[in-house]
Design a protein around this motif. Sequence first.
Motif, PDB file in Angstrom:
ATOM      1  N   GLU A 108      -5.675  10.210  -5.284  1.00 48.26           N
ATOM      2  CA  GLU A 108      -6.574   9.049  -5.293  1.00 48.26           C
ATOM      3  C   GLU A 108      -7.990   9.452  -5.675  1.00 48.26           C
ATOM      4  OE1 GLU A 108      -7.984   5.337  -2.427  1.00 48.26           O
ATOM      5  OE2 GLU A 108      -6.996   7.083  -1.538  1.00 48.26           O
TER       6      GLU A 108
ATOM      7  N   THR B  91      -0.949  13.124   3.215  1.00 49.13           N
ATOM      8  CA  THR B  91       0.335  12.475   2.904  1.00 49.13           C
ATOM      9  C   THR B  91       0.379  11.013   3.333  1.00 49.13           C
ATOM     10  OG1 THR B  91       1.204  13.477   4.943  1.00 49.13           O
ATOM     11  CG2 THR B  91       1.768  14.564   2.866  1.00 49.13           C
ATOM     12  N   GLY B  92      -0.629  10.563   4.092  1.00 45.91           N
ATOM     13  CA  GLY B  92      -0.692   9.145   4.433  1.00 45.91           C
ATOM     14  C   GLY B  92      -0.247   8.813   5.843  1.00 45.91           C
ATOM     15  N   LYS B  93      -0.495   9.718   6.787  1.00 42.60           N
ATOM     16  CA  LYS B  93      -0.033   9.499   8.165  1.00 42.60           C
ATOM     17  C   LYS B  93      -0.727   8.291   8.813  1.00 42.60           C
ATOM     18  CE  LYS B  93      -0.736  13.920   9.226  1.00 42.60           C
ATOM     19  NZ  LYS B  93      -0.835  14.610   7.925  1.00 42.60           N
ATOM     20  N   GLU B  94      -2.022   8.139   8.565  1.00 42.56           N
ATOM     21  CA  GLU B  94      -2.729   6.990   9.146  1.00 42.56           C
ATOM     22  C   GLU B  94      -2.230   5.680   8.549  1.00 42.56           C
ATOM     23  OE1 GLU B  94      -7.270   5.230   9.689  1.00 42.56           O
ATOM     24  OE2 GLU B  94      -6.981   7.394   9.383  1.00 42.56           O
ATOM     25  N   LEU B  95      -1.935   5.681   7.262  1.00 44.53           N
ATOM     26  CA  LEU B  95      -1.398   4.478   6.609  1.00 44.53           C
ATOM     27  C   LEU B  95      -0.068   4.069   7.243  1.00 44.53           C
ATOM     28  CD1 LEU B  95      -1.598   2.423   4.256  1.00 44.53           C
ATOM     29  CD2 LEU B  95      -0.345   4.072   2.856  1.00 44.53           C
TER      30      LEU B  95
ATOM     31  N   LEU C 102       1.826   5.824  -8.272  1.00 44.72           N
ATOM     32  CA  LEU C 102       0.646   5.930  -7.415  1.00 44.72           C
ATOM     33  C   LEU C 102      -0.632   5.967  -8.243  1.00 44.72           C
ATOM     34  CD1 LEU C 102       1.936   8.488  -4.766  1.00 44.72           C
ATOM     35  CD2 LEU C 102       0.928   6.272  -4.214  1.00 44.72           C
TER      36      LEU C 102
ATOM     37  N   ASN D 252      -2.088  16.339  -1.761  1.00 43.58           N
ATOM     38  CA  ASN D 252      -1.193  15.185  -1.689  1.00 43.58           C
ATOM     39  C   ASN D 252      -1.824  13.884  -2.200  1.00 43.58           C
ATOM     40  OD1 ASN D 252       1.322  16.359  -0.503  1.00 43.58           O
ATOM     41  ND2 ASN D 252      -0.175  17.075   1.001  1.00 43.58           N
ATOM     42  N   VAL D 253      -1.449  12.759  -1.611  1.00 42.89           N
ATOM     43  CA  VAL D 253      -1.848  11.447  -2.139  1.00 42.89           C
ATOM     44  C   VAL D 253      -3.361  11.272  -2.101  1.00 42.89           C
ATOM     45  CG1 VAL D 253      -1.581   8.957  -1.878  1.00 42.89           C
ATOM     46  CG2 VAL D 253       0.367  10.456  -1.442  1.00 42.89           C
ATOM     47  N   ARG D 254      -4.005  11.796  -1.062  1.00 35.25           N
ATOM     48  CA  ARG D 254      -5.463  11.668  -0.970  1.00 35.25           C
ATOM     49  C   ARG D 254      -6.125  12.373  -2.147  1.00 35.25           C
ATOM     50  NH1 ARG D 254      -6.809  14.415   3.725  1.00 35.25           N
ATOM     51  NH2 ARG D 254      -6.302  12.609   4.997  1.00 35.25           N
TER      52      ARG D 254
ATOM     53  N   LYS E 242       0.817  -1.210   0.000  1.00 36.62           N
ATOM     54  CA  LYS E 242       0.000   0.000   0.000  1.00 36.62           C
ATOM     55  C   LYS E 242       0.853   1.263   0.000  1.00 36.62           C
ATOM     56  CE  LYS E 242      -3.647  -2.295   2.692  1.00 36.62           C
ATOM     57  NZ  LYS E 242      -4.388  -2.282   3.976  1.00 36.62           N
ATOM     58  N   ILE E 243       2.140   1.105   0.316  1.00 38.18           N
ATOM     59  CA  ILE E 243       3.043   2.264   0.349  1.00 38.18           C
ATOM     60  C   ILE E 243       3.812   2.265  -0.958  1.00 38.18           C
ATOM     61  CG2 ILE E 243       4.892   3.419   1.620  1.00 38.18           C
ATOM     62  CD1 ILE E 243       3.925   1.848   4.091  1.00 38.18           C
TER      63      ILE E 243
END
Length: 453
Positions: free
Chosen positions: A370, A182-186, A330, A365-367, A149-150
């Motif tokens: 997506e 940026t994906g902190k929860e991931l 991504l 960012n990444v969110r 996932k990263i």
Amino acid sequence: MEDTLLIVEDQFIEANNLKIILLKADYHVLPIARSVDDALAIIDRQVPDLVLLDIFLKGERTGIDLAHILKARGIAFVYLSANSDKSVFTAAKMTGPYGFLIKPFRERDVLAMLDIAWYHHSQKVMVKDNEAKPKKTSNNPVRDRELKKIVGESGAIQALLKNVETVADTNVPVLLLGESGTGKELIAKFIHELSERRSGKLIVVDCAAMPPHLVESELFGHEKGSFTGATEKRIGKFEQADGGTVFLDEIGELPLDLQVKFLRVLQEMEIEPIGGKRKKVNIRILAATNRNLEEEMANGRFRMDLYYRLNIFPINLPALRDRKSDIMPLAVYFLEMNAAKFGKNITGFSDEVRQTLTHYDWPGNVRELENLIIRAILLCHGNQIGEVQVPGPSVTGETSKGLRVKTMTESERDHILAALRQCNWKIYGPGGAAELLAINGSTLKSRMKKLGI
């Protein structure tokens, strides 16, 4: 205590007052040094456990110069300072101190900072020892699944993953820093899955989404009848995570009065439900924020002792604009993950779309990427995505009468982005985008998520 301290301070009265506080607390204090040369001469004779270091000293060299030497020798240090100059503070912070003591010294503050420094030092030793251990070579299916996932091969992402693997298998608190999306929860989930706590729960708490009057009850729980409306007992998030991990997202939103209670959780691994008795918990704390906690400290909105307890192993998540080589991998990942879900047979992107994606700055960012890919999938009628809708003037939508009129959704999105940029991406509090837009912070965050920001 057997701990030996060295004071490096050129003002006699302040140095002597500090020495009296330390001797009273049973520390062994070496002779006071008033310059870098004095300090190095004393250290050559006896290495202290911790150095209390003023920034401006006698002679040409400063405390910051000495800090670099101490760091190279593996000696812990705390700065003593009355100077609030931002550039000096930034230079001092870059040397990696275990904290700052602000003049004039108060006994309570001195002893509290020393307590934090010892804790900080023990946790860093734990991380260093873990880094030196030979890594396990056995397959971890969960690790491999989470790692997929990263996405990204950029240097920034590889450095991030190295830091995660270094700290994951410890109990050290981790502070995840980075912009929204940026994906902190991931990354928090990845740390949990790599840890020895993977069989326990990972409890995720969004501190910004909870109404202020319910935060304490949500985190610590309450007993039946402890307040009006408490018709039944509630188990708080910390207790729910016993044996596992708690991830506190947007930790900067935690009210000051609850920061004191949370500090006790970090220090003692102990909670006190509303109307109940204190009880021990066995949890690991991960926290995240997109705020500048140092500025929050300076403005009195975040406790200094809590900051230094959390900031033992900070991990910075890079913005997508700073790792442009990861944008297309991504985009392909999100395409493959979502196309089948929507019953679409889409194999890739046109060259024009690839160029658009790689040249856009991605403030969300990444969110944001997506969400944009999902919209593109839904709007695509062929086997290749040939158009994407990024904010800003549309080139393909130009007509002889001028630019295409934006939809209400596009206009709202651009308006929120403009406010966020103006506020340096601060969402909540004084000077934040929510205040600028005259809406509730939780409402703004909800709109941001819906709009893919």
